[in-house]
Motif scaffolding. Structure first.
Motif, short mmCIF file in Angstrom:
data_model
loop_
_atom_site.label_atom_id
_atom_site.label_comp_id
_atom_site.label_asym_id
_atom_site.label_seq_id
_atom_site.Cartn_x
_atom_site.Cartn_y
_atom_site.Cartn_z
N PRO A 255 3.51 17.67 35.94
CA PRO A 255 4.59 16.91 35.28
C PRO A 255 5.76 17.76 34.81
CG PRO A 255 2.72 17.16 33.79
CD PRO A 255 2.29 17.72 35.12
N TYR A 256 5.58 19.08 34.83
CA TYR A 256 6.66 19.96 34.34
C TYR A 256 7.67 20.31 35.44
CZ TYR A 256 3.54 20.39 30.37
OH TYR A 256 2.73 20.10 29.31
N LEU A 257 7.36 19.98 36.68
CA LEU A 257 8.27 20.39 37.77
C LEU A 257 9.67 19.76 37.67
CD1 LEU A 257 5.95 20.66 40.93
CD2 LEU A 257 6.71 22.45 39.36
N PRO A 258 9.77 18.47 37.38
CA PRO A 258 11.12 17.88 37.35
C PRO A 258 11.99 18.42 36.21
CG PRO A 258 9.42 16.16 37.45
CD PRO A 258 8.72 17.45 37.18
N THR A 259 11.39 18.95 35.17
CA THR A 259 12.18 19.42 34.03
C THR A 259 12.24 20.95 34.02
OG1 THR A 259 10.13 19.20 32.74
CG2 THR A 259 11.73 17.39 32.60
N LEU A 260 11.15 21.58 33.56
CA LEU A 260 11.14 23.04 33.47
C LEU A 260 11.21 23.69 34.84
CD1 LEU A 260 8.38 23.49 30.70
CD2 LEU A 260 10.87 23.40 30.45
N GLY A 261 10.59 23.06 35.83
CA GLY A 261 10.61 23.62 37.19
C GLY A 261 12.02 23.62 37.73
N ARG A 262 12.70 22.52 37.54
CA ARG A 262 14.09 22.42 38.01
C ARG A 262 14.97 23.47 37.31
NH1 ARG A 262 16.93 18.75 40.99
NH2 ARG A 262 19.12 19.06 40.56
N ALA A 263 14.74 23.63 36.02
CA ALA A 263 15.53 24.62 35.27
C ALA A 263 15.24 26.03 35.80
CB ALA A 263 15.19 24.53 33.79
N ALA A 264 14.00 26.28 36.20
CA ALA A 264 13.64 27.61 36.72
C ALA A 264 14.34 27.87 38.05
CB ALA A 264 12.12 27.71 36.88
N VAL A 265 14.53 26.83 38.85
CA VAL A 265 15.27 27.00 40.12
C VAL A 265 16.73 27.31 39.80
CG1 VAL A 265 15.98 25.90 42.28
CG2 VAL A 265 13.74 25.33 41.29
N GLU A 266 17.28 26.51 38.91
CA GLU A 266 18.71 26.64 38.57
C GLU A 266 19.00 28.03 38.00
OE1 GLU A 266 20.14 23.44 36.07
OE2 GLU A 266 22.00 23.45 37.23
N ALA A 267 18.03 28.58 37.26
CA ALA A 267 18.24 29.87 36.58
C ALA A 267 18.47 31.01 37.57
CB ALA A 267 17.02 30.18 35.70
N VAL A 268 17.93 30.89 38.78
CA VAL A 268 18.09 32.01 39.73
C VAL A 268 18.89 31.60 40.98
CG1 VAL A 268 16.06 33.31 38.99
CG2 VAL A 268 15.78 31.52 40.70
N LEU A 269 19.44 30.39 40.95
CA LEU A 269 20.19 29.91 42.12
C LEU A 269 21.53 30.61 42.27
CD1 LEU A 269 19.87 27.67 44.30
CD2 LEU A 269 21.35 26.25 42.89
N PHE A 270 21.95 30.80 43.47
CA PHE A 270 23.23 31.44 43.77
C PHE A 270 24.34 30.40 43.66
CE2 PHE A 270 25.93 33.50 47.28
CZ PHE A 270 26.52 34.38 46.39
N ASN A 271 24.31 29.67 42.61
CA ASN A 271 25.30 28.63 42.35
C ASN A 271 25.19 28.26 40.88
OD1 ASN A 271 27.31 26.93 43.80
ND2 ASN A 271 26.12 25.26 42.89
N ALA A 272 26.30 27.88 40.28
CA ALA A 272 26.27 27.61 38.84
C ALA A 272 25.42 26.39 38.50
CB ALA A 272 27.69 27.41 38.33
#
Ligand code: BGC
Length: 301
Positions: A255-272
């Protein structure tokens, strides 16, 4: 013509029977036994059960971890390692007395969700399986791209860095490497990491349910899992930038993927900003049964 689709997983084998119009007539699930012969027998029995429920003979498509090597006709790249090197298609054909089509489980999953599930309407879809193994399928306009080696989308077998300075050596993977995405994001990987941190073995669902109850090892294992997830998914985005990602397999129910998981992707993405929809399966965590069933009807790959 009626169609049977089978999803051969590491812990369970699921089968679906579709009528000629594509409606679900029956869906069954049995545990995956150990050993190649027993798996062939279990798949054949499940097909037999579904054939009985069909009023006319039905076609059979099977989604498997790994794929059938185009040169040898034998299975390769399967985390259910007893399948590796086996002539699975030939054995199923002999046992069932009818032709069988086989494709990668993640490709079947991605096609199912792209055509009829959560990712409908998106042009380039990457389907991820987070299960006993970790895999992926790359679908363009509803058709899976397999590539010359049959490994397009095999996302689970590249190593991920562990940024935790106290972490032990990267775990070995059945594929021969260490620290692969699969050794970080599969259900067994999560359970192993928790056991290392807590000194007690628990199932993934139970670990997740303990995160909010003050179990520090559960929280730590989850944080580590999400960091690997963020890095793994960001790498995918950097190469493909798909229109949508869809998640399947048992760990996609985290259940954490849509929230914390998504934030973890965004944190290292090559885009703002992360705009990509990362969707939960809509046809069940074994949606691959549909893609497998459709192997006979339309171009799936
Ligand atoms: C296999 C993939 C498969 C995935 C999920 C991986 O270990 O190499 O082919 O899609 O597991 O089952």
């Amino acid at each position: 013509m009626a169609q049977i689709g089978i999803d051969l997983g590491g812990t369970k084998i699921e089968g679906v029977l579709l009528d000629a119009a594509g409606a679900v007539l029956a869906r069954r699930r049995v545990p995956t036994p150990a050993g190649y012969e027993a798996i062939v027998a279990a798949v054949a029995d499940l097909v037999g059960l579904l054939q009985v429920e069909a009023t006319r003979p039905a076609t059979v498509g099977v989604g498997i971890p790994g794929t059938v090597d185009a040169h040898s006709g034998r299975v390769k790249n399967a985390n259910t390692t007893s399948l590796i090197g086996q002539p699975l298609r030939a054995d199923l054909v002999a046992r069932l007395g009818q032709d069988v089509r086989i494709a990668n489980d993640a490709n079947c999953f991605a096609v199912a969700e792209a055509r009829a599930g959560a990712a409908q309407g998106h042009k380039l879809v990457f389907g991820i399986i987070l299960g006993t193994g970790v895999g992926g399928g790359l679908v363009v306009d509803g058709v899976a791209r397999t590539g010359p080696h049959g490994i397009a989308g095999e996302w689970g077998h590249s190593p991920l860095d562990d940024r935790d300075p106290e972490a032990p050596a990267a775990p070995p993977c059945y594929c021969g490497q260490r620290g692969c995405v699969e050794t970080r994001l599969s259900g067994p990987a999560f359970e192993r990491d928790y056991e290392r941190l807590a000194g007690t073995a628990r199932g993934a669902a139970e670990i997740l349910s303990r995160v909010e109850t003050g179990d520090r090892a559960a929280r730590r294992a989850l944080d580590r899992y999400l960091a690997f997830y963020g890095e793994g998914v960001a790498r995918l985005l950097h190469i493909l930038d798909p229109d949508a990602i869809v998640l399947g397999g048992g760990m996609s129910n985290n259940p954490y993927l849509p929230t914390l998981g998504r934030a973890a992707v965004e944190a290292v993405l090559f885009n703002a900003r992360l705009d990509t929809p990362i969707l939960r399966h809509a046809l069940g965590d074994s949606a691959g049964v549909f893609g497998a069933a459709w192997l006979w009807s339309e171009r799936v790959e």
